[in-house]
Enzyme design. Structure first.
Site, mmCIF file in Angstrom:
data_model
loop_
_atom_site.group_PDB
_atom_site.id
_atom_site.type_symbol
_atom_site.label_atom_id
_atom_site.label_comp_id
_atom_site.label_asym_id
_atom_site.label_seq_id
_atom_site.Cartn_x
_atom_site.Cartn_y
_atom_site.Cartn_z
ATOM 1 N N ASP A 121 0.856 -1.183 0.000
ATOM 2 C CA ASP A 121 0.000 0.000 0.000
ATOM 3 C C ASP A 121 0.890 1.232 0.000
ATOM 4 O O ASP A 121 2.103 1.150 0.215
ATOM 5 C CB ASP A 121 -0.902 -0.010 1.244
ATOM 6 C CG ASP A 121 -1.903 1.147 1.277
ATOM 7 O OD1 ASP A 121 -2.265 1.648 0.195
ATOM 8 O OD2 ASP A 121 -2.300 1.539 2.372
ATOM 9 N N SER A 122 0.265 2.387 -0.192
ATOM 10 C CA SER A 122 1.002 3.643 -0.150
ATOM 11 C C SER A 122 1.373 4.034 1.270
ATOM 12 O O SER A 122 2.249 4.879 1.470
ATOM 13 C CB SER A 122 0.166 4.760 -0.791
ATOM 14 O OG SER A 122 -1.068 4.901 -0.103
ATOM 15 N N CYS B 218 -4.170 -0.980 -2.130
ATOM 16 C CA CYS B 218 -4.226 0.474 -2.308
ATOM 17 C C CYS B 218 -5.183 0.756 -3.449
ATOM 18 O O CYS B 218 -4.983 0.276 -4.574
ATOM 19 C CB CYS B 218 -2.837 1.018 -2.620
ATOM 20 S SG CYS B 218 -2.779 2.762 -3.072
ATOM 21 N N GLU C 270 -3.511 8.864 8.890
ATOM 22 C CA GLU C 270 -2.084 8.591 9.042
ATOM 23 C C GLU C 270 -1.515 9.285 10.284
ATOM 24 O O GLU C 270 -0.526 8.836 10.869
ATOM 25 C CB GLU C 270 -1.320 9.050 7.798
ATOM 26 C CG GLU C 270 -1.621 8.252 6.542
ATOM 27 C CD GLU C 270 -0.801 6.989 6.429
ATOM 28 O OE1 GLU C 270 0.079 6.784 7.280
ATOM 29 O OE2 GLU C 270 -1.051 6.197 5.501
ATOM 30 N N CYS D 148 -11.065 3.170 0.115
ATOM 31 C CA CYS D 148 -9.672 3.374 0.525
ATOM 32 C C CYS D 148 -9.443 2.479 1.726
ATOM 33 O O CYS D 148 -10.286 2.421 2.630
ATOM 34 C CB CYS D 148 -9.420 4.837 0.882
ATOM 35 S SG CYS D 148 -7.764 5.167 1.527
ATOM 36 N N HIS E 22 -7.670 2.793 4.200
ATOM 37 C CA HIS E 22 -7.587 3.502 5.476
ATOM 38 C C HIS E 22 -8.954 3.621 6.157
ATOM 39 O O HIS E 22 -9.040 3.680 7.384
ATOM 40 C CB HIS E 22 -7.056 4.931 5.275
ATOM 41 C CG HIS E 22 -5.608 5.023 4.935
ATOM 42 N ND1 HIS E 22 -5.101 4.578 3.736
ATOM 43 C CD2 HIS E 22 -4.554 5.523 5.632
ATOM 44 C CE1 HIS E 22 -3.797 4.814 3.710
ATOM 45 N NE2 HIS E 22 -3.444 5.385 4.842
#
Length: 274
Positions: free
Chosen positions: A13-14, A76, A155, A188, A190
């Site tokens: 993932d990023s 991602c 994040e 996403c 996240h």
């Protein structure tokens, strides 16, 4: 074939959002060895061009390929929406993305065919979810909303109760509610971290599709179909690599994996080319 079964699953993932996918794969396939890479030095990918995203994806894939994985799980949405053909051409490995599993689950969940998607700018601009949903349900209507502030907030460790996250969700999700959606794809990896906050905004009548969970299901089904599923009672080994902020990832990773969170190893950019 037996040796191929023992090869690891590579998840990348990023940033740290893909740990939601890693956690679900761990839950569904406990015997598998897992290798995770989060490109934390270059996150977020969602605001970058398709050319740059594809280049980064190949660089990460080149690093992970040294472990001889049996499958790449592209955890991602930004990479899944633009870089899959490039990855397929570069590595010739089975690929699991996060777009199609989530899209197909949304079609199953929705009774009205009015489906919302929240995701990064790159994912929304690609129309990847619209194409994936309509491949299964041609008459469905898909309403997308880019949420550029959510990934940086998550994040930073901000959760559903954080006032910035709540304000962002109110801003981003309200237009989708006005479209009378009955299903919302968390586009996403996240976003499952703040699913409680999203649920409180959309209400109990709107079903949430967790792309991380659906991707784990797809990974299991693919490996089973290829005869590469590793079985047994012994838990697999997990390794975690990032390109920056090992200490922060180690702390945040425990939110996803608890005591199973492995030590976090740093990969310098030049190692992509070794």
């Amino acid at each position: 074939m037996e040796n191929r079964k023992k090869r690891p699953i590579a998840v990348f993932d990023s940033g740290i959002g893909g740990l939601t996918v890693l956690s679900e794969i761990r839950s569904h396939l406990p015997a598998e060895d897992l290798i995770y890479f989060g490109d934390t030095a270059r996150v977020p990918y969602g605001t970058k061009s398709p050319t740059i995203i594809s280049r980064y994806a190949v660089e990460v894939g080149r690093f992970l390929n040294r472990f001889e994985p049996k499958v790449f799980v592209v955890a991602c949405n930004s990479m899944s929406s633009v870089a899959l053909p490039v990855l397929d051409g570069a590595f010739r490995l089975p690929l699991v993305d996060v777009i199609y599993p989530g899209a197909y689950a949304a079609v199953e969940f929705s009774s009205t065919g009015r489906i919302g998607v929240i995701a990064t700018q790159a994912t929304i601009k690609s129309n990847a979810y619209q194409h994936a949903v309509r491949a299964r349900a041609p008459h469905a209507e898909v309403f997308g909303m880019a949420c550029p502030l959510l990934v940086p907030a998550i994040e930073e460790g901000r959760g559903s109760d954080d006032h910035i996250v709540r304000e962002c969700l109110a801003e981003y999700v309200s237009p989708l509610i006005e479209q009378d959606i009955d299903t919302l794809i968390l586009g996403c990896t996240h976003y499952p971290v703040i699913s409680d906050g999203i649920s409180s905004v959309v209400g109990e009548d709107v079903k949430l599709v967790d792309s991380a969970k659906e991707t784990a299901h797809r990974t299991r089904d693919l490996l089973q179909s290829l005869g590469l599923l590793r079985e047994g009672s012994k838990p697999g080994i997990m390794r975690c690599y990032v390109s920056d902020n090992t200490e922060g990832v180690a702390v945040q990773g425990k939110l996803f994996l608890g005591s199973d969170m492995p030590s976090v190893e740093l990969v310098h950019p030049e190692q992509f080319y070794e």
